[in-house]
Design an enzyme around this catalytic site. Sequence first.
Site, PDB file in Angstrom:
ATOM      1  N   THR A   6       0.902  -1.398   0.141  1.00 46.26           N
ATOM      2  CA  THR A   6      -0.093  -0.009  -0.114  1.00 46.26           C
ATOM      3  C   THR A   6       0.855   1.341   0.025  1.00 46.26           C
ATOM      4  O   THR A   6       0.342   2.271  -0.417  1.00 46.26           O
ATOM      5  CB  THR A   6      -1.053   0.012   1.121  1.00 46.26           C
ATOM      6  OG1 THR A   6      -0.252  -0.144   2.406  1.00 46.26           O
ATOM      7  CG2 THR A   6      -2.122  -1.054   1.178  1.00 46.26           C
ATOM      8  N   CYS A   7       2.115   1.378   0.664  1.00 43.12           N
ATOM      9  CA  CYS A   7       2.968   2.407   0.758  1.00 43.12           C
ATOM     10  C   CYS A   7       3.319   2.902  -1.074  1.00 43.12           C
ATOM     11  O   CYS A   7       3.462   4.003  -1.003  1.00 43.12           O
ATOM     12  CB  CYS A   7       4.217   2.378   1.574  1.00 43.12           C
ATOM     13  SG  CYS A   7       3.688   2.044   2.942  1.00 43.12           S
ATOM     14  N   PHE A   8       3.217   1.671  -1.768  1.00 45.91           N
ATOM     15  CA  PHE A   8       3.760   2.084  -3.133  1.00 45.91           C
ATOM     16  C   PHE A   8       2.735   2.082  -4.058  1.00 45.91           C
ATOM     17  O   PHE A   8       2.986   1.974  -5.320  1.00 45.91           O
ATOM     18  CB  PHE A   8       5.178   1.090  -3.443  1.00 45.91           C
ATOM     19  CG  PHE A   8       6.022   1.161  -2.481  1.00 45.91           C
ATOM     20  CD1 PHE A   8       6.844   2.093  -2.433  1.00 45.91           C
ATOM     21  CD2 PHE A   8       6.281   0.240  -1.595  1.00 45.91           C
ATOM     22  CE1 PHE A   8       8.247   2.376  -1.681  1.00 45.91           C
ATOM     23  CE2 PHE A   8       7.411   0.356  -0.523  1.00 45.91           C
ATOM     24  CZ  PHE A   8       8.089   1.436  -0.753  1.00 45.91           C
TER      25      PHE A   8
END
Length: 188
Positions: free
Chosen positions: A154-156
């Site tokens: 989710t961070c990327f």
Amino acid sequence: MELGEEQKLELIPDGANIAVTNDNREEYVLRYVRWILVDSVQAQWGAFQDGVMKVVEDSSLDLFLPEELELLVVGTPYLDFEALKANCKYEGYEEDAPVVKNFWKFVIEASPESQVKLLKFVCASTKAPIGGLGKMDFVIQRSANSDQLPTSHTCFNTLLLPDYGDDEDKLTKLLGRGILECEGFGLE
């Protein structure tokens, strides 16, 4: 609850010894709501406010309507998945790979509720950034095991999509299960 332990808080002095009655229930509800919505999040709100004020000067806030500030902070609720598709990058897949075609068919034909859940599954957000989904980095990366559920970073904004080949039913079943049954960092 604080770190898994029950927390008792008196909303008024000696509140633990005062029963809620018809005469004082309105005051109780008002104090309870104030505690939930204001007092209990004061530290987090203060940190958020300090961060915003470092980026936007006080006088600049007067230039925005409340709706514009909401867009700035949380993004737009309109989700244009065709724009996301046009901006998508691929790692380990070509754009015309059968599984990629089936993925986009699934996304475009999905209900708005499922589309929102997919966005949350991959990006940890239910809204598009300012400028829409076409401005967001989105990556579909090949995952090795074709029998597993898809996962994400989710961070990327990266979907780890197993190569289900041209098996549209398998993609629909496993991707649907992954996005509908997953919440946060674990299944609930």
